[in-house]
Design a protein around this motif. Structure first.
Motif, short mmCIF file in Angstrom:
data_model
loop_
_atom_site.label_atom_id
_atom_site.label_comp_id
_atom_site.label_asym_id
_atom_site.label_seq_id
_atom_site.Cartn_x
_atom_site.Cartn_y
_atom_site.Cartn_z
N ASP A 440 0.83 -1.21 0.00
CA ASP A 440 0.00 0.00 0.00
C ASP A 440 0.86 1.26 0.00
N ALA A 441 2.00 1.20 0.70
CA ALA A 441 2.85 2.39 0.81
C ALA A 441 3.52 2.75 -0.50
N VAL A 442 3.89 1.74 -1.32
CA VAL A 442 4.62 2.02 -2.57
C VAL A 442 3.70 2.07 -3.77
N ALA A 443 2.40 1.84 -3.58
CA ALA A 443 1.48 1.84 -4.72
C ALA A 443 1.50 3.20 -5.40
N GLY A 444 1.64 3.17 -6.71
CA GLY A 444 1.61 4.40 -7.49
C GLY A 444 2.93 5.15 -7.56
N THR A 445 4.01 4.61 -7.00
CA THR A 445 5.32 5.26 -7.05
C THR A 445 6.18 4.64 -8.15
N LEU A 446 7.19 5.36 -8.60
CA LEU A 446 8.09 4.85 -9.63
C LEU A 446 9.08 3.87 -9.02
N HIS A 447 9.38 2.83 -9.80
CA HIS A 447 10.35 1.80 -9.38
C HIS A 447 9.97 1.26 -8.00
N ALA A 448 8.71 0.98 -7.83
CA ALA A 448 8.24 0.48 -6.54
C ALA A 448 8.83 -0.90 -6.26
N ARG A 449 9.32 -1.05 -5.05
CA ARG A 449 9.96 -2.31 -4.69
C ARG A 449 9.74 -2.57 -3.20
N VAL A 450 9.51 -3.83 -2.88
CA VAL A 450 9.38 -4.29 -1.50
C VAL A 450 10.32 -5.47 -1.32
N GLU A 451 11.10 -5.43 -0.26
CA GLU A 451 12.06 -6.49 0.01
C GLU A 451 11.75 -7.14 1.36
N VAL A 452 11.72 -8.46 1.37
CA VAL A 452 11.44 -9.21 2.59
C VAL A 452 12.69 -10.00 2.97
N GLU A 453 13.06 -9.89 4.24
CA GLU A 453 14.21 -10.63 4.75
C GLU A 453 13.77 -11.39 6.00
N LEU A 454 13.96 -12.70 5.96
CA LEU A 454 13.60 -13.57 7.07
C LEU A 454 14.81 -14.45 7.37
N ARG A 455 15.33 -14.33 8.56
CA ARG A 455 16.49 -15.15 8.91
C ARG A 455 16.41 -15.54 10.38
N SER A 456 17.11 -16.61 10.67
CA SER A 456 17.14 -17.13 12.03
C SER A 456 18.50 -16.89 12.64
N GLU A 457 18.48 -16.55 13.94
CA GLU A 457 19.71 -16.38 14.72
C GLU A 457 19.55 -17.26 15.95
N GLY A 458 20.02 -18.51 15.82
CA GLY A 458 19.76 -19.46 16.88
C GLY A 458 18.29 -19.84 16.86
N ARG A 459 17.59 -19.57 17.96
CA ARG A 459 16.15 -19.82 18.02
C ARG A 459 15.34 -18.55 17.80
N THR A 460 16.01 -17.44 17.49
CA THR A 460 15.36 -16.15 17.28
C THR A 460 15.13 -15.94 15.80
N VAL A 461 13.94 -15.43 15.44
CA VAL A 461 13.60 -15.08 14.06
C VAL A 461 13.59 -13.56 13.93
N VAL A 462 14.31 -13.07 12.92
CA VAL A 462 14.35 -11.63 12.65
C VAL A 462 13.71 -11.41 11.29
N LEU A 463 12.70 -10.55 11.26
CA LEU A 463 11.98 -10.23 10.03
C LEU A 463 12.17 -8.75 9.72
N ARG A 464 12.55 -8.48 8.47
CA ARG A 464 12.64 -7.08 8.01
C ARG A 464 11.89 -6.95 6.70
N VAL A 465 11.05 -5.95 6.60
CA VAL A 465 10.31 -5.63 5.38
C VAL A 465 10.63 -4.18 5.02
N ARG A 466 11.29 -4.02 3.86
CA ARG A 466 11.69 -2.68 3.41
C ARG A 466 10.88 -2.32 2.19
N ASP A 467 10.61 -1.03 2.02
CA ASP A 467 9.91 -0.56 0.84
C ASP A 467 10.53 0.74 0.37
N THR A 468 10.15 1.15 -0.82
CA THR A 468 10.68 2.39 -1.41
C THR A 468 9.64 3.49 -1.35
N GLY A 469 8.73 3.39 -0.41
CA GLY A 469 7.68 4.39 -0.29
C GLY A 469 8.17 5.66 0.40
#
Length: 577
Positions: A440-469
């Protein structure tokens, strides 16, 4: 004549109206108190008048006994009608308005009496006590009737008892004084009764206004109906007093807020802790149909003040409606994705038909391979990095939806997530809400991109969602996680401002955090840290002997490796928005 119907028969007893009953009871109480007070006052007054009459009779007797002519006459003259004792006693009687003055000798013979024929006769009462030298006061009955009497010994010059003096005050005069005091006493009692009746009327009027002139039976029935209604309706009801303390919770409110009897008598801050739900119940957030989240429930709250300074708040469970709304949005997204796929498929078929018409068979084979390979590569990349099937299916579906909206959805190369999630559905909700928010944040923008990063650190899960909005301003980075807060137009099925709040609540429930910052190159970067989100890795499985796989046709491999574009399991999409 026909008998009167039972409903119209005269009812005996107390009236039905509260005003009339209270007034009647209070007037009866005031009248009873007035009568009781009058009686309690008259009893000691009568005794007091008797004592006063006896003391007066005793005083007259003492004065008479001190007259030396009386003692000398008793000693030196006979008891006659015209003797000196009779004349002196009658003079004193008339002067003092006593009923009688009787002078007797030591043998109890009368030397004076208002009735001359009684002179020389013995007295009608026992004179031994007074002749023994004692003063006597009494109410007694003699030849002249009932009287208040005072008796004293009669002494001569040598202080020897030579007789006694008895003085009587007519009891009728004492009773007359008592009766004469009664009208004034009744006047005071009547005044007190009038004041009491006025006070009773004022109190009854106040009770009438507060009870809306209902009968006691009606009030009792209303209370019973209120209890049945409060505990039977499917809406939570919370009543607060003027001090802001909870005074009533119905069964549904206890269920929705996860509270018990310990919450009654406490403020919402004490019972619920800090949060939007507490602010809504306490009146710090105003409005109608306010959205709030309690646990995993989405609630709609309304608060209305009452005349006594308190308030009543109602709570409706909107969780199922929100889930249905999210499913509807997901279905619409799938329909749009399928429509786009159909349009794209038609274009590709037309291209393939043209290549075949031009007899460019090699180019046609290469074109088909590229189309099938793109989808297979995308699915393979996601499933290789994210081994949980729910999350992998979710991201494949979101990639198709993103492509239709003109947004590039990337899975970061650093993404590595094993299939050991403790709560995969919860993480699906977190990822789905963050991805939808980014789209929703990048809708209608030029070169719209969303990047999802999901990784584990031991038993911990780190989630990052980046956008170009446009990103999130620093002063709004906490507000975006507040229930009901949103800068977007609400969807057709309800209101916004729920997704990010659920993300933070799910993270905090697992002891994690959810925050937003600025991504590299601009835009927003949402980071969710979930400690202890993975189970411990199990032992490595033993390798099995290799065997020749059975040949599978190429189309079947393609179908097995490639999920249908835009197809997302219903169970996954149910948790994403």
């Amino acid at each position: 004549m026909r008998p009167t119907p039972p409903a119209r028969r005269l009812r005996l007893g107390l009236p039905r109206r509260v005003f009339s009953q209270v007034l009647l009871m209070q007037v009866a109480i005031a009248a009873g108190v007035a009568v009781l007070a009058t009686g309690l006052f008259l009893a000691p007054l009568s005794k007091q008048l008797d004592q006063e009459a006896m003391r007066r009779a005793l005083a007259i007797a003492q004065t008479t006994a001190q007259d030396p002519q009386i003692a000398e006459g008793v000693q030196n003259t006979p008891p006659t009608r015209n003797g000196p004792v009779q004349r002196e006693a009658e003079r004193i009687r008339r002067a003092t308005q006593a009923e009688y003055i009787v002078v007797m000798d030591t043998h109890g013979m009368r030397w004076s009496h208002p009735t001359a024929s009684e002179i020389g006769a013995p007295v009608s009462t026992d004179p031994r006590d007074v002749l023994a030298g004692n003063d006597v006061m009494e109410i007694d009955k003699g030849t002249l009737g009932r009287s208040a009497r005072g008796k004293v010994p009669l002494y001569d010059a040598g202080h020897r008892i030579v007789g006694a003096v008895s003085v009587g005050i007519a009891y009728d005069s004492v009773r007359a004084r008592l009766i004469s005091a009664i009208p004034g006493l009744f006047a005071y009692a009547g005044g007190a009764l009038a004041v009491g009746a006025l006070a009773a009327w004022l109190i009854s009027r106040r009770v009438q206004r507060q009870t809306r002139d209902l009968a006691f039976s009606d009030i009792s029935a209303l209370l019973a109906e209120r209890e049945a209604m409060l505990h039977g309706i499917r809406e939570g009801v919370v009543a607060l007093d003027r001090e802001g303390r909870v005074r009533l919770l119905n069964d549904e409110a206890r269920r929705l807020l996860c509270l018990g009897d310990e919450a009654v008598g406490r403020t919402p801050d004490e019972a619920l802790g800090a949060g939007r739900t507490t602010d809504v119940l306490a009146g710090r957030v105003t409005g109608t149909d306010l959205l709030t989240v309690r646990g995993q429930r989405v609630l709609v709250a309304n608060r209305m003040p009452t005349d006594d300074g308190g308030a009543v708040a109602t709570l409706r469970d909107r969780t199922e409606l929100e889930q249905l709304g999210r499913e509807l949005d997901s279905t619409r997204g799938l329909i749009d994705a399928l429509r786009a796929q159909d349009h794209e498929h038609a274009n590709r078929m037309h291209t393939l038909l043209g290549l075949l018409d031009l007899e460019m068979y090699d180019d046609a084979v290469e074109f088909v391979g590229e189309v099938v390979g793109d989808h297979r590569v995308t699915a393979e990349q996601v499933t290789e990095r994210i081994q949980d099937p729910l999350l992998a299916a979710l991201l494949v579906g979101k990639a198709t939806v993103a492509a239709e909206r003109g947004v590039a959805l990337w899975v970061s190369e650093r993404t590595r997530l094993p299939d050991r999630l403790i709560d995969p559905r919860g993480l699906v909700t977190v990822v789905g809400n963050l991805v939808d928010n980014a789209l929703d944040a990048v809708a209608g923008t030029l070169h719209a991109r969303v990047e999802v990063e999901l990784r584990s650190e031991g038993r911990t899960v780190v989630l990052r969602v980046r956008d170009t909005g446009p990103g999130v301003p620093a002063d709004q980075r906490e507000l975006v996680f507040t229930e009901g807060w949103s800068t977007k137009e609400p969807p057709a099925h309800g209101k916004r401002g729920i997704g990010l709040s659920l993300v933070r609540r799910l993270a905090e429930r697992q002891g994690g955090t959810a925050a937003v910052g600025t991504a590299d190159g601009g835009g927003a970067e949402f980071t969710v840290v979930l400690p202890d989100a993975l189970t411990e890795p199990g032992p490595e499985p033993r390798p099995e002997p290799e065997s020749e796989p059975e040949p599978v046709p190429e189309p079947a491999l393609t179908r097995a490796a490639e999920p249908a574009p835009g197809r997302v399991p219903a169970a996954v999409e149910e948790e994403t928005r």
